[in-house]
Design an enzyme around this catalytic site. Sequence first.
Site, PDB file in Angstrom:
ATOM      1  N   HIS A  27      -0.243   5.650  -8.377  1.00 25.69           N
ATOM      2  CA  HIS A  27      -0.273   4.242  -8.798  1.00 25.69           C
ATOM      3  C   HIS A  27      -1.116   4.123 -10.081  1.00 25.69           C
ATOM      4  CE1 HIS A  27       1.603   3.196  -5.126  1.00 25.69           C
ATOM      5  NE2 HIS A  27       0.663   2.482  -4.539  1.00 25.69           N
ATOM      6  N   THR A  77       4.700  12.329  10.701  1.00 24.08           N
ATOM      7  CA  THR A  77       5.898  12.710   9.941  1.00 24.08           C
ATOM      8  C   THR A  77       6.049  11.869   8.671  1.00 24.08           C
ATOM      9  OG1 THR A  77       7.154  11.145  11.275  1.00 24.08           O
ATOM     10  CG2 THR A  77       7.231  13.458  11.969  1.00 24.08           C
ATOM     11  N   GLY A  82       4.506   4.492  -2.061  1.00 26.67           N
ATOM     12  CA  GLY A  82       3.725   3.441  -1.405  1.00 26.67           C
ATOM     13  C   GLY A  82       4.564   2.643  -0.413  1.00 26.67           C
ATOM     14  N   ASN A 129      -1.735   7.710  -4.750  1.00 25.88           N
ATOM     15  CA  ASN A 129      -1.785   6.675  -3.698  1.00 25.88           C
ATOM     16  C   ASN A 129      -1.706   7.250  -2.295  1.00 25.88           C
ATOM     17  OD1 ASN A 129       0.979   7.063  -4.923  1.00 25.88           O
ATOM     18  ND2 ASN A 129       1.575   6.043  -3.023  1.00 25.88           N
ATOM     19  N   LYS A 179      -3.538  -9.275  -0.969  1.00 26.91           N
ATOM     20  CA  LYS A 179      -4.368  -8.233  -0.358  1.00 26.91           C
ATOM     21  C   LYS A 179      -5.424  -7.735  -1.344  1.00 26.91           C
ATOM     22  CE  LYS A 179      -0.574  -6.177   2.311  1.00 26.91           C
ATOM     23  NZ  LYS A 179       0.405  -5.071   2.248  1.00 26.91           N
ATOM     24  N   ARG A 207       6.506  -2.668  -8.672  1.00 24.16           N
ATOM     25  CA  ARG A 207       7.004  -1.362  -8.218  1.00 24.16           C
ATOM     26  C   ARG A 207       7.717  -0.692  -9.388  1.00 24.16           C
ATOM     27  NH1 ARG A 207       5.081   0.715  -3.859  1.00 24.16           N
ATOM     28  NH2 ARG A 207       5.780  -0.931  -2.462  1.00 24.16           N
ATOM     29  N   CYS A 242      -3.736   0.773  -0.911  1.00 23.89           N
ATOM     30  CA  CYS A 242      -3.843   1.841  -1.922  1.00 23.89           C
ATOM     31  C   CYS A 242      -4.284   1.306  -3.297  1.00 23.89           C
ATOM     32  CB  CYS A 242      -2.518   2.582  -2.040  1.00 23.89           C
ATOM     33  SG  CYS A 242      -1.065   1.540  -1.868  1.00 23.89           S
TER      34      CYS A 242
END
Length: 343
Positions: free
Chosen positions: A244, A12, A162, A317, A216, A237, A131
């Site tokens: 992205h 979902t 994201g 993304n 990351k 963001r 991503c």
Amino acid sequence: MQGYRVAVVGATGNVGREMMNILEERKFPASKVHAIASRRSLGTAVSYGDATLKCEDLETFDFSKVDLCLMSAGSEVSKAWSPRIGKLGAVVIDNSSCWRYDQDVPLVVPEVNPDAVSGYKKKMIIANPNCSTIQLVVALKPLHDHARIKRVVVATYQSVSGAGKDGMDELFDQTKSKYVPGVEVAARKFAKQIAFNVIPQIDVFMEDGYTKEEWKMVAETKKILDPKIKLTATCVRVPVFVGHSEAVNVEFENPITADEARIILREAPGVMVYDKREPGGYITPVECVGDYATYVSRIREDATVENGLSLWVVSDNLRKGAALNAVQIAESLINRNLLKKAA
Ligand SMILES: NC(=O)c1ccc[n+]([C@@H]2O[C@H](COP(=O)([O-])OP(=O)(O)OC[C@H]3O[C@@H](n4cnc5c(N)ncnc54)[C@H](OP(=O)(O)O)[C@@H]3O)[C@@H](O)[C@H]2O)c1
């Protein structure tokens, strides 16, 4: 029909729904697809091509009846469930960050390190990268092969999708509220207002002042592409729903011109070059939505360093940054005869 029995966990969610679309679009050889989410979503309808699947509950689903599990329900769920599902015989391809840095779990972008899939057997888990890392390494790999990358400086412009469906709702609600006098929508998912604003924080802060999202990108680029590459990132963001973007500065060991880079990238798998030096001669995030490609624009030489290039890299993304990459990993397993299906 002979085929693979597939479970999509998180069906979902933003990524799960795209997984359903991509399995269908690419005619993935599935004999059965199960849509799985939390108990809250039991019975919720999810589209799979022309079919509508009813969501099943993760807690009670029998994973011994699947060959492949595409997992996108966050780290906590993956930590608890992926090893259990693997022990029952299914290969888990996980979208969360839970397993990415585990040396017994391959971290794979099929255009970059497809052979790494064969390392899944210890834990029966393969990790899908972040991503922002995926689109970056798709663009960097062919350039690295040609001129050896020494250092990368990247600033990201990451869409709210994201951050899951709650992130999209927050941008939508805050944007609407700006036109309705007296209605304020407080920041919930994001640390500050996201509508008409940009936020230089994705994920939590680390001790050194970088955020986890920035960390990351460093760790994953090293694991997927080359541990010798030095990388520093600023992750931001932005009030974009999907797609992205990244401003990337690269320093190479060997000479490479912008023209050479354009030719190399045009031939590279998964890359589309759109680079006209005129107004609008580049790709923006709204234009990449629904596509598979990683777009590279604004390729130019950086005269402030020896062997430097600057690029603008854009991708969907939810697709290449998540669902498409996961399905491509599954296809890489099939191509290598590494995914078993029920007799
Ligand atoms: N969005 C991206 O661009 C992106 C890219 C790469 C990786 N990822 C990763 O992919 C994962 C999912 O992201 P998303 O954007 O799709 O998030 P999302 O839109 O918030 O969806 C989360 C999904 O996980 C399910 N879920 C949550 N808790 C659960 C539980 N306890 N048991 C079973 N199902 C549970 C939700 O089901 P309910 O609806 O029933 O709550 C929903 O289907 C995250 O790990 C994220 O970091 C996302």
